[in-house]
Design an enzyme around this catalytic site. Structure first.
Site, PDB file in Angstrom:
ATOM      1  N   ASP A 345       0.830  -1.209   0.000  1.00 16.77           N
ATOM      2  CA  ASP A 345       0.000   0.000   0.000  1.00 16.77           C
ATOM      3  C   ASP A 345       0.860   1.254   0.000  1.00 16.77           C
ATOM      4  OD1 ASP A 345       0.904  -0.689   2.548  1.00 16.77           O
ATOM      5  OD2 ASP A 345      -0.778   0.253   3.576  1.00 16.77           O
ATOM      6  N   ARG A 349       5.053   4.293   6.255  1.00 10.96           N
ATOM      7  CA  ARG A 349       4.531   4.214   7.615  1.00 10.96           C
ATOM      8  C   ARG A 349       4.533   2.758   8.099  1.00 10.96           C
ATOM      9  NH1 ARG A 349      -1.387   5.842   5.716  1.00 10.96           N
ATOM     10  NH2 ARG A 349      -2.178   3.780   5.142  1.00 10.96           N
ATOM     11  N   ASP A 350       3.912   2.529   9.260  1.00  7.88           N
ATOM     12  CA  ASP A 350       3.981   1.197   9.869  1.00  7.88           C
ATOM     13  C   ASP A 350       2.987   0.218   9.231  1.00  7.88           C
ATOM     14  OD1 ASP A 350       1.842   2.650  10.773  1.00  7.88           O
ATOM     15  OD2 ASP A 350       2.094   2.159  12.882  1.00  7.88           O
ATOM     16  N   GLU A 351       2.937   0.218   7.898  1.00  9.55           N
ATOM     17  CA  GLU A 351       2.144  -0.788   7.182  1.00  9.55           C
ATOM     18  C   GLU A 351       3.049  -1.471   6.157  1.00  9.55           C
ATOM     19  OE1 GLU A 351      -2.017  -0.612   6.620  1.00  9.55           O
ATOM     20  OE2 GLU A 351      -2.083   1.522   7.104  1.00  9.55           O
ATOM     21  N   ASP A 358      -5.568  -2.699  -2.791  1.00  9.50           N
ATOM     22  CA  ASP A 358      -4.691  -1.760  -3.493  1.00  9.50           C
ATOM     23  C   ASP A 358      -4.060  -2.434  -4.712  1.00  9.50           C
ATOM     24  OD1 ASP A 358      -4.989  -1.293  -0.646  1.00  9.50           O
ATOM     25  OD2 ASP A 358      -3.678   0.430  -0.880  1.00  9.50           O
ATOM     26  N   TRP A 408     -11.331  -6.201  -1.990  1.00 13.53           N
ATOM     27  CA  TRP A 408      -9.999  -6.597  -1.510  1.00 13.53           C
ATOM     28  C   TRP A 408      -9.821  -8.092  -1.820  1.00 13.53           C
ATOM     29  CZ3 TRP A 408     -11.542  -1.944  -0.632  1.00 13.53           C
ATOM     30  CH2 TRP A 408     -10.638  -0.967  -0.267  1.00 13.53           C
ATOM     31  N   GLU A 610      -2.375   9.059  -0.995  1.00 12.41           N
ATOM     32  CA  GLU A 610      -3.454   8.180  -0.516  1.00 12.41           C
ATOM     33  C   GLU A 610      -4.803   8.902  -0.559  1.00 12.41           C
ATOM     34  OE1 GLU A 610      -2.927   7.099   3.608  1.00 12.41           O
ATOM     35  OE2 GLU A 610      -4.134   5.290   3.354  1.00 12.41           O
ATOM     36  N   HIS A 631       0.994   6.229  -2.228  1.00 12.67           N
ATOM     37  CA  HIS A 631      -0.009   5.170  -2.251  1.00 12.67           C
ATOM     38  C   HIS A 631      -0.495   5.058  -3.686  1.00 12.67           C
ATOM     39  CE1 HIS A 631      -1.323   3.760   1.694  1.00 12.67           C
ATOM     40  NE2 HIS A 631      -2.441   3.327   1.152  1.00 12.67           N
TER      41      HIS A 631
END
Ligand code: BGC
Length: 723
Positions: A345, A349-351, A358, A408, A610, A631
């Site tokens: 994605d 960041r913390d992903e 996506d 998804w 995003e 994103h």
């Protein structure tokens, strides 16, 4: 077939090697494993195979082995781990030192969703096979004879970054221990593209912010490594923090990284030194120098190294419109930053997860921009392994152990179908046919209304406009999105079955029933842009012209701008074009005010955001709880640019561009527009420009083609054409 474990292809290749670990837990301190050995004669070849539970890199006699970074890549580690093979013949000497550096990486990092990383001890396994000129062989395999040391890399995680103490000289006084997970069952040969260093960006500007910070601007938001050369005194500190944007006052801003520390902390040794990060990656455009040796900046060299899966670039768009060019550039950079072994994605960041939604939204654009066939084969292999018994799939692959909702989960049908269309890969359809059917079975079982998908948890038209500010969901109803995708995925299963000569009569009946029920329930009750868009795009209404008009009215009412989120955005321009509204499609595409694709460009974006308003009109940031500036989802507009603006289309019956359909749509709003896609058959180019009050179309096709130009149909043989 996808490689599920070593028994299939890897056989007994690493028969003598063991997974080895450190004698005690080093925590986040990386470990070094060293073996010294001499060769016994003239070497003909030396082949090293290696992998790890964790991330590893190897050096032989101080030189890096291979160019695969972040090895062994990210798979569903519970089920399969890729083994890399390196030809190290050139590196071998009489006396040799082989060193592995091991970090936790994706295997064992703390993150926003810790359940993804529920692994434990890291370990490395390798086997070096030396073949002598006389044909005899010798192997050096990982076992207890490897010496172990704590690495100067005193802390390292994917999200945290690296801490390195250059003063530390590794003390190899300990010995390796055989891991409790010393099994080769899960080993597979490398299936994806290797991840490599791609480009090097130098500092474009040194900024002294109003807050008194020193910030380096690399001019491009990206993902990758950091490297520097500096002359310093022993014990001096260097600390870099990453950011994608500056705030409205021009100060450093990275609250949107959430829990990802994303720093590089380095303690210098004496003199000139060079460092490059290796077991983490950063998403950034700006670096703040939190600590740096005094007066060293002017002579220092600081470089950003772009890292991504080694995909061949295949898609190019050129246009006279500078803003649109920048948008396309941003789409490319969004892909480069997020195709790092797994389609993620975002990279900062913390992903940084393989979110299914996506990936499916962007795959068409992605597959035109770059050759992603191998990249997706690997990821889809992990998706199959992560599919639940009942056919449900998780939101994220490699995996979180949950159940995805509509749009998804549908990645399991949409992604293989697109890989088939773009590359003609029938094998992928064979692999994915049963999993795709299982997904349909799952929806059929869990829905609360037969022939629709109602109930359940969905992300809906994620980040759609028109809802409450700061909320992630807008007014589009979940039941409509979910039912539309239920129909679409069922239709794809039917198409897969036709290609594979499988009996899909059950799915054909199911599809007819879903469409019938959808029409009865929803077609007269559509309220939002996305509700109209999915209904039209998936052919779920009796009077499409009427619904298209309704969509156009809603767009006009919104001030001629889009309000769609993740689900509606990839399709809105296609739908407008299909029903004769090319000019409105161009109006949306070329709009520069918020909300639009070009609004971020007016704010200096170098990647896709995003949110439509990641930075709001007055310069404020969208809440930092969810605000990535890299994103790719909205970059899915790229496929309309290829397919409609330039007019290059796949033909379902002739996949992989073995035949092309050209249907360009010119506009007075732009002077020229052209796209090229490199295919297995050669380069396909289509474009147009204005000359003397007329539009000139230029087409180049390496295969038989059809063309529809200003309402006139043509059959073309391979060649170059001007209309
Ligand atoms: C991600 C998205 C993802 C979403 C699920 C977010 O945190 O960044 O891109 O699809 O969660 O809705």
């Amino acid at each position: 077939m996808f490689c599920l474990n070593g028994k299939i292809l890897l056989g007994d290749i690493m028969l003598n090697a063991h997974f080895i670990r450190t004698p005690e837990d080093y925590g986040y301190n990386c470990a070094l494993f060293k073996k010294e050995f001499a060769v016994k004669g003239k070497v003909k070849s030396a082949i090293l195979r290696a992998t790890a539970r964790g991330l590893y890199s190897a050096t032989l006699n101080g030189l890096p082995v291979g160019d695969f970074v972040l090895a062994p890549g990210w798979t569903e580690y519970h089920k399969r781990i890729q083994v890399q093979t390196y030809d190290v013949t050139e590196l071998i000497k009489e006396e040799n030192t082989l060193v592995f550096s091991l970090a936790r990486g994706w295997y064992f990092s703390l993150a926003g969703l810790p359940q993804i990383f529920d692994y434990d001890e890291c370990s490395v396994i390798a086997e070096l096979v030396i073949t002598y000129l006389d044909g005899t062989k010798e192997t050096v395999s990982t076992d207890e004879s490897f010496a172990v040391a704590k690495s100067p890399l005193t802390y390292c995680t994917i999200y945290g970054g690296e801490d390195y103490d250059a003063r530390i000289v590794p003390d190899y006084s300990a010995s390796a221990v055989i891991s409790s997970k010393d099994t080769q069952e899960l080993l597979i040969p490398e299936e994806g593209e290797k991840i490599t260093e791609q480009e090097r960006l130098s500092v474009q500007k040194i900024i002294h912010t109003p807050a008194g910070e020193t910030v380096l601007d690399f001019g491009q938001n990206m993902a990758g490594f950091l490297s520097f050369t500096v002359t310093a005194k022993e014990g001096e500190h260097i600390t870099f923090s990453c950011a994608e944007v500056l705030d409205k006052d021009g100060n450093f801003y990275n609250k949107n990284y959430r829990k990802a520390r994303s720093q590089l902390k380095y303690i210098c040794k004496e003199g000139k030194q060079t460092y490059k990060t290796e077991h983490t990656f950063y998403g950034f455009r700006y670096i703040r120098l939190d600590e740096f040796p005094e007066n060293a900046l002017s002579s220092a060299e600081i470089t950003a190294i772009v890292v991504h899966s080694d995909m061949k670039r295949t898609g190019f768009i050129t246009t006279s419109d500078k803003m649109l060019s920048q948008l396309f550039n941003n789409i490319i950079w969004g892909q480069k930053s997020n195709y790092i072994d797994v389609p993620t994605d975002c990279p900062q960041r913390d992903e940084r997860y393989g979110w299914l939604g996506d990936a499916q939204m962007f795959i068409k654009t992605g597959s035109y921009n770059f050759d992603v066939q191998k990249f997706f084969r690997k990821w889809l292999g992990d998706m199959v392994l992560n599919q639940h018994e009942d056919g449900g799939v998780p939101d994220i692959v490699p995996a979180i152990n949950n159940y995805a909702g509509a749009a998804w989960g549908d990645a399991i049908t949409i992604c293989p179908w697109q890989i088939y269309l773009t590359y003609g890969d029938k094998e992928i359809l064979k692999e994915m046919f049963e999993p795709a059917k299982k997904w349909i079975g799952y929806i059929t079982n869990v829905t609360t209304t037969p022939y629709l998908w109602t109930g359940g948890k969905h992300f809906g038209d994620w980040l759609e406009l028109g809802g409450e500010y700061g909320k992630f969901k807008g007014p589009t109803r979940d039941d409509i999105v979910a039912s539309a995708f239920y129909a679409y995925s069922t239709e794809i299963v039917c198409k897969m079955g036709h290609v594979l000569n499988e009996d899909v009569s059950y799915y054909e009946d199911l599809y007819k029933n879903i469409v019938k029920k959808y029409k009865e329930t929803f077609q007269n009750d559509l309220k939002t842009q996305t509700e109209c868009v999915v209904t039209l795009h998936f052919n779920l209404c009796d009077e499409p012209e009427k619904i298209a008009k309704q969509l156009v009215d809603i767009i006009h009412k919104a001030g001629d701008c889009l309000q769609t989120g993740f689900v509606g955005t990839p399709y809105i321009l296609h739908v407008l074009s299909r029903y004769g509204y090319d000019e409105l499609a161009y109006k949306l595409l070329l709009r520069t005010e918020y909300p639009s694709w070009l609004y971020p460009v007016t704010k200096g974006a170098t990647t896709i955001w995003e949110h439509w308003d990641g930075i709001t009109v007055n310069g404020d940031m969208w809440p930092d709880t969810m605000n990535s500036f890299n994103h790719y989802a909205y970059g899915s507009v790229g496929d309309w640019m290829y397919e409609r603006a330039a007019g290059i289309n796949t033909v379902e019956e002739y996949p992989g561009f073995s035949c092309v359909h050209f249907a360009p749509a010119a506009t007075d709003k732009i002077d020229s527009f052209s796209a090229t896609i490199k295919t297995h058959y050669g380069d396909i180019t289509s474009g147009w420009y204005h000359k003397d009050g007329k539009v000139v179309y230029e087409i180049k096709t390496p295969v038989i083609a059809t063309a529809l130009i200003e309402g006139k149909a043509y059959n073309l043989t391979p060649g170059e054409y001007t209309f």
